[in-house]
Write a protein that holds these residues in place. Structure first.
Motif, PDB file in Angstrom:
ATOM      1  N   UNK A  16       0.836  -1.233   0.229  1.00  0.00           N
ATOM      2  CA  UNK A  16       0.039   0.195   0.423  1.00  0.00           C
ATOM      3  C   UNK A  16       0.833   1.308   0.189  1.00  0.00           C
ATOM      4  N   UNK A  17       1.770   1.479   1.011  1.00  0.00           N
ATOM      5  CA  UNK A  17       2.582   2.099   0.264  1.00  0.00           C
ATOM      6  C   UNK A  17       3.346   2.765  -0.334  1.00  0.00           C
ATOM      7  N   UNK A  18       3.501   1.801  -1.179  1.00  0.00           N
ATOM      8  CA  UNK A  18       4.308   1.719  -2.379  1.00  0.00           C
ATOM      9  C   UNK A  18       3.307   2.491  -3.617  1.00  0.00           C
ATOM     10  N   UNK A  19       2.507   2.073  -2.975  1.00  0.00           N
ATOM     11  CA  UNK A  19       1.385   2.471  -4.310  1.00  0.00           C
ATOM     12  C   UNK A  19       0.668   3.408  -4.186  1.00  0.00           C
ATOM     13  N   UNK A  20       0.488   4.216  -2.721  1.00  0.00           N
ATOM     14  CA  UNK A  20       0.981   5.564  -2.575  1.00  0.00           C
ATOM     15  C   UNK A  20       1.434   6.335  -3.076  1.00  0.00           C
ATOM     16  N   UNK A  51      11.569 -13.705  -4.604  1.00  0.00           N
ATOM     17  CA  UNK A  51      10.397 -13.051  -3.866  1.00  0.00           C
ATOM     18  C   UNK A  51      10.161 -11.541  -4.917  1.00  0.00           C
ATOM     19  N   UNK A  52       8.861 -11.062  -5.028  1.00  0.00           N
ATOM     20  CA  UNK A  52       8.404  -9.891  -5.648  1.00  0.00           C
ATOM     21  C   UNK A  52       8.823  -8.931  -4.807  1.00  0.00           C
ATOM     22  N   UNK A  53       8.967  -7.430  -4.985  1.00  0.00           N
ATOM     23  CA  UNK A  53       8.713  -5.941  -3.860  1.00  0.00           C
ATOM     24  C   UNK A  53       7.569  -5.340  -4.580  1.00  0.00           C
ATOM     25  N   UNK A  54       7.640  -4.327  -3.536  1.00  0.00           N
ATOM     26  CA  UNK A  54       6.554  -3.984  -3.081  1.00  0.00           C
ATOM     27  C   UNK A  54       5.978  -2.611  -4.469  1.00  0.00           C
ATOM     28  N   UNK A  55       7.288  -2.377  -4.775  1.00  0.00           N
ATOM     29  CA  UNK A  55       7.939  -1.200  -6.173  1.00  0.00           C
ATOM     30  C   UNK A  55       6.866  -2.573  -6.759  1.00  0.00           C
ATOM     31  N   UNK A  56       6.710  -3.601  -7.278  1.00  0.00           N
ATOM     32  CA  UNK A  56       7.308  -4.213  -8.653  1.00  0.00           C
ATOM     33  C   UNK A  56       4.983  -4.091  -8.837  1.00  0.00           C
ATOM     34  N   UNK A  57       4.318  -4.786  -7.886  1.00  0.00           N
ATOM     35  CA  UNK A  57       3.338  -4.234  -7.881  1.00  0.00           C
ATOM     36  C   UNK A  57       2.239  -3.182  -7.066  1.00  0.00           C
ATOM     37  N   UNK A  58       3.324  -2.055  -7.310  1.00  0.00           N
ATOM     38  CA  UNK A  58       3.074  -0.780  -7.493  1.00  0.00           C
ATOM     39  C   UNK A  58       2.837  -0.355  -8.737  1.00  0.00           C
ATOM     40  N   UNK A  59       3.626  -0.459  -9.635  1.00  0.00           N
ATOM     41  CA  UNK A  59       3.400  -0.302 -11.188  1.00  0.00           C
ATOM     42  C   UNK A  59       2.767  -0.477 -11.338  1.00  0.00           C
ATOM     43  N   UNK A  60       2.045  -1.785 -11.348  1.00  0.00           N
ATOM     44  CA  UNK A  60       0.791  -2.727 -12.399  1.00  0.00           C
ATOM     45  C   UNK A  60      -0.124  -2.194 -11.509  1.00  0.00           C
ATOM     46  N   UNK A  61      -0.455  -1.519 -10.495  1.00  0.00           N
ATOM     47  CA  UNK A  61      -1.191  -0.842  -9.953  1.00  0.00           C
ATOM     48  C   UNK A  61      -2.150  -0.135 -10.731  1.00  0.00           C
ATOM     49  N   UNK A  62      -0.321   1.299 -11.138  1.00  0.00           N
ATOM     50  CA  UNK A  62      -0.688   2.707 -11.558  1.00  0.00           C
ATOM     51  C   UNK A  62      -1.364   2.120 -13.042  1.00  0.00           C
TER      52      UNK A  62
END
Ligand code: NAD
Length: 269
Positions: free
Chosen positions: A19-23, A224-235
Motif C-alpha cells: 500500500x505504501x509503495x502504491x501511494x 520474491x517480488x518487491x512492493x514497488x513491482x506491485x505498485x507499477x502494475x497497480x498504477x
C-alpha cells in the motif's frame, strides 16, 4: 503513466508494504493521495513510523495528501473515510482496496471469530469501500477506477490460512461482478494478484535467509517480488493505458500461478 496526473486516489492500508509503495508511486505520477491507516494496535496494523515515512515520501512529490484513519472492517469508518478523502482531496477518481490481514491456524482449529475477522477486513472491507467509492463516482457522473489488491491465493489454495484464501477467492468475484455491473457507466474494476512479496505481512520469513530460500525455491523466477513491482502494475491498471481493461486480475508473481511443479514433465512420460 498517462492519465494519472491530478487524479485523486484513496489507498486503504496505504502506509505499509504494498500500500505504501502504491501511494508513493501514484504521487510520483502526479496524483493526489489519501492514505488510509488503521491507527491502533491490531494484528497486521502499521506502525507510526511507517505512517510518517509514507507521508514524507508522498509530500516530496509536491502533490496533495491526506491521512485518513479508519478500520475498513467497520462500515461507519469506511463511510467517514471515503467522505473525508473526497472532501479533503476535492474528489475521488481511484480507489485501491489494499488493506489485508492473515491469520494462520489449522482449519479444524480456526475460530469463527478469526475467520470473520479476516473476511471482515479483506473482503467485506473491500466491498464497503467499493460501494462508497462507486456511489461517489456515479453521483459525480465521472469515470472511476477500482483496483483490488488480491493475491495468487484467489486461485491457489492456501492451507492453514483458510480465511485468507476464501477472502481472496471472494475478491476475484467482487472484481468481476462489479466490473460487469458498472462497465456501462464508466467505472473499471480490476485486481492485481501479488505472489510472495517482501513486506511486513511476511515478517515470518523475509529476514531469515533459510526460510526465504525455502519460499523462493517454489517461485519460477527464483525470487520474491518487491512492493514497488506491485505498485507499477497497480498504477498501470488505473491509468489511461488500461482504459479498455476491466474485470481482470493481473498476477504479479514471478510465475507462481504457472503450476511450477510441471516445469519438468512428470505426468505423462
Ligand atoms: P502489510 O502488513 O505491510 O500491509 C497491510 C496493510 O493493511 C497495513 O497498512 C495495515 O495497517 C492495513 N490494515 C490491516 N488491517 C486493517 C484494517 N482493519 N483497516 C485498515 N487497514 C488495515 O502487508 P502487505 O503485504 O503490504 O499487504 C497488502 C495487501 O497485499 C494485502 O491485501 C495482502 O493480502 C496482499 N498481498 C500481499 C502479499 C505478500 O506476499 N506480501 C501477497 C499477496 C497479496
Amino acid at each position: 503513466m498517462r492519465g494519472l496526473q491530478g487524479k485523486n486516489v484513496l489507498v486503504t492500508g496505504g502506509s505499509s508494504g504494498i500500500g505504501q509503495a502504491i501511494a508513493v508511486r501514484f504521487a510520483e505520477y502526479g496524483a493526489n493521495v489519501a492514505i488510509n491507516y488503521l491507527g491502533h494496535a491490531q494484528e497486521g496494523a502499521e506502525t507510526e513510523e511507517q505512517v510518517q515515512a509514507c507521508v514524507r515520501r508522498v509530500r516530496q512529490e509536491g502533490v496533495r495528501d491526506v491521512l485518513v484513519q479508519g478500520d475498513v472492517s467497520k462500515e461507519d469508518d469506511v463511510v467517514r473515510m471515503v467522505d473525508q478523502a473526497v472532501s479533503e482531496l476535492g474528489g475521488l477518481d481511484v480507489l485501491v482496496n489494499n488493506a489485508g490481514i492473515q491469520i494462520s491456524r489449522p482449519s479444524h482449529e480456526l475460530s469463527t471469530k478469526d475467520f470473520d475477522k479476516v473476511l471482515g477486513v479483506n473482503l467485506r472491507g473491500a466491498f464497503t469501500c467499493a460501494r462508497e467509492a462507486i456511489g461517489w463516482f456515479l453521483q459525480g457522473e465521472k469515470p472511476g477506477v477500482i483496483i483490488n489488491v488480491s493475491s495468487v491465493h484467489q486461485r491457489i489454495p492456501k492451507p492453514n490460512f483458510l480465511g485468507y484464501s476464501v477472502s481472496k477467492g471472494g475478491m476475484q468475484n467482487l472484481t468481476t461482478t462489479l466490473a460487469l455491473e458498472y462497465a456501462g457507466r464508466g467505472i473499471r474494476v480490476n485486481g492485481i494478484g501479488p505472489g510472495a512479496t517482501i513486506t511486513p505481512i511476511n515478517r515470518a520469513w523475509i529476514d531469515d535467509p533459510q526460510k526465504k530460500a525455502q519460499v523462493e525455491e517454489h517461485i519460477p523466477m527464483a525470487r520474491a517480488g518487491t512492493a514497488d513491482e506491485m505498485a507499477g502494475v497497480t498504477c498501470f491498471l488505473a491509468s489511461d493505458d488500461a482504459a479498455y481493461i476491466t474485470g481482470q486480475t493481473l498476477y504479479v508473481d514471478g510465475g507462481l500461478t504457472l503450476y511450477p511443479s510441471f516445469r519438468d514433465p512428470w505426468s505423462s512420460e
